[in-house]
Design an enzyme around this catalytic site. Sequence first.
Site, PDB file in Angstrom:
ATOM      1  CE  LYS A 142      -7.850  -1.040   2.379  1.00 45.76           C
ATOM      2  NZ  LYS A 142      -7.088  -2.387   2.696  1.00 45.76           N
ATOM      3  CB  SER A 176      -0.965  -0.565   1.122  1.00 46.51           C
ATOM      4  OG  SER A 176      -0.036   0.260   2.050  1.00 46.51           O
ATOM      5  CG  HIS A 212      -4.124  -1.861  -1.332  1.00 48.96           C
ATOM      6  ND1 HIS A 212      -4.972  -0.974  -0.617  1.00 48.96           N
ATOM      7  CD2 HIS A 212      -3.757  -2.047  -0.460  1.00 48.96           C
ATOM      8  CE1 HIS A 212      -5.087  -0.225  -0.565  1.00 48.96           C
ATOM      9  NE2 HIS A 212      -4.077  -0.812   0.667  1.00 48.96           N
TER      10      HIS A 212
HETATM   11  C1  LIG Z   1      -6.925  -2.789   4.240  1.00 51.16           C
HETATM   12  C2  LIG Z   1      -6.562  -3.889   4.174  1.00 51.16           C
HETATM   13  C3  LIG Z   1      -6.352  -4.622   5.552  1.00 51.16           C
HETATM   14  C4  LIG Z   1      -7.943  -4.581   5.679  1.00 51.16           C
HETATM   15  O1  LIG Z   1      -8.903  -4.661   5.433  1.00 51.16           O
HETATM   16  P1  LIG Z   1     -10.053  -4.538   6.112  1.00 51.16           P
HETATM   17  O2  LIG Z   1     -10.975  -5.488   5.641  1.00 51.16           O
HETATM   18  O3  LIG Z   1      -9.722  -2.776   6.690  1.00 51.16           O
HETATM   19  O4  LIG Z   1     -10.066  -5.114   7.887  1.00 51.16           O
HETATM   20  C5  LIG Z   1      -5.629  -5.759   5.695  1.00 51.16           C
HETATM   21  N1  LIG Z   1      -4.609  -6.048   4.444  1.00 51.16           N
HETATM   22  C6  LIG Z   1      -4.397  -5.413   3.514  1.00 51.16           C
HETATM   23  C7  LIG Z   1      -3.550  -5.376   2.941  1.00 51.16           C
HETATM   24  C8  LIG Z   1      -4.763  -3.878   3.388  1.00 51.16           C
HETATM   25  O5  LIG Z   1      -4.994  -3.318   2.491  1.00 51.16           O
END
Ligand SMILES: *Cc1c(COP(=O)(O)O)cnc(C)c1O
Length: 395
Positions: A242, A183, A211
């Site tokens: 996301k 990220s 992502h």
């Molecule tokens: C955003 C993210 C998470 C967490 O996801 P949520 O559903 O918001 O708990 C886990 N791993 C990665 C790589 C992320 O970018």
Amino acid sequence: MNASFYTYIKNELQELMQKGLYKNERFIASPQGAEIMLSDGRWVLNFCSNNYLGLSNHPQLIEAAKKGLDTHGFGMSSVRFICGTTDLHKTLEEKIAAFFGAEDSILYAACFDANGGVFEPLLSAEDAVISDALNHASIIDGVRLCKAKRYRYKTADMEDLEKQLKAAQEQRFRLIVTDGVFSMDGHLAPLDRIVSLAKKYNALIMVDECHSAGVVGKTGRGITEHFDLRGEVDIITGTLGKAFGGAIGGFTTGKKDVIDMLRQRSRPYLFSNSLPPAIAAAGIAYFDLMEGANQRCQQLHKNTLYFKEKMIAAGFELKPSESAICAIMVYDAMLAQQFAELLLEKNVYAVGFSYPVVPQDQARIRVQLSADHTKEHINTAVEAFIAVGQQLGVV
Ligand SMILES: *Cc1c(COP(=O)(O)O)cnc(C)c1O
């Protein structure tokens, strides 16, 4: 005695503020989108959300959620194995599995829980987890909860991964775990080479597609599609928070028996509430939407390419990235903060990241593209970047 505890917390908070590490939350007064209203009534262009496909406020998802409320009510008031499973949950799990080409999937309240609950039920002290150094916090925490021996390799560094795999040959099972897209830089895990090494050293692979799902690959199936390796990864975790509508929810996919074992033993699944029906219903609508056309994913790819080309032509240094995340390097932490503030004055909302979120002296502005951005949005953003960049001597 208790007074000293509260004094201690106050002091810790003050220290965060003094070090510039204190996080202030900005209020958004509109639904999530390419343009958002701040609490002061100002509309700004949003380049910092994970709303990659522009579905966070999509009418079909809202409609499906409303219908889910009408037909299945508000809350489940139960974990899945007591009385928290509806047809909506099962359908969504089937759709997620089909999307990733896996046998089955299991829902969680968030991907943080999916990652928190995946290692401990499957691995024990005789086993090894080999983890990319830049993996998400939830993977790090999940690994900590299991007794397997831990190995770590420099991000996307295949020489180092091979070294760790060799070191872990004594263990019974080896699981390589990596984010699909990282990220902070936006780079992809080199899955093709990870798969070769996994074969050579007899290891399993887990990819967190948070992502990358919906974003990477021709039809947004994630990095397994990008590298043409669908079905070659043992476990995929991801989020509904996301690209997939952006509400809440996480999942793990894999072979039927693995998912079954997680249903039996995964603690965030067993001891935490079932997803609200409205969220499950909207999730189903999302996957139905993605089954047919994938214009949104293609639009996102176009937007990302367009933004990058313009920025590079303007003289900015961008981290190499094949995702919808672009890291514009400014290196100095103060400069990054200033840059983001000046961008916001020009109604462009992007965030400056500095140590400890990224390595020391690697401060940057992170831009996340969305399928909802128009060419005008991107042009405006690039112009703002150029104006601020010139003002601060970055370009
Ligand atoms: C955003 C993210 C998470 C967490 O996801 P949520 O559903 O918001 O708990 C886990 N791993 C990665 C790589 C992320 O970018």
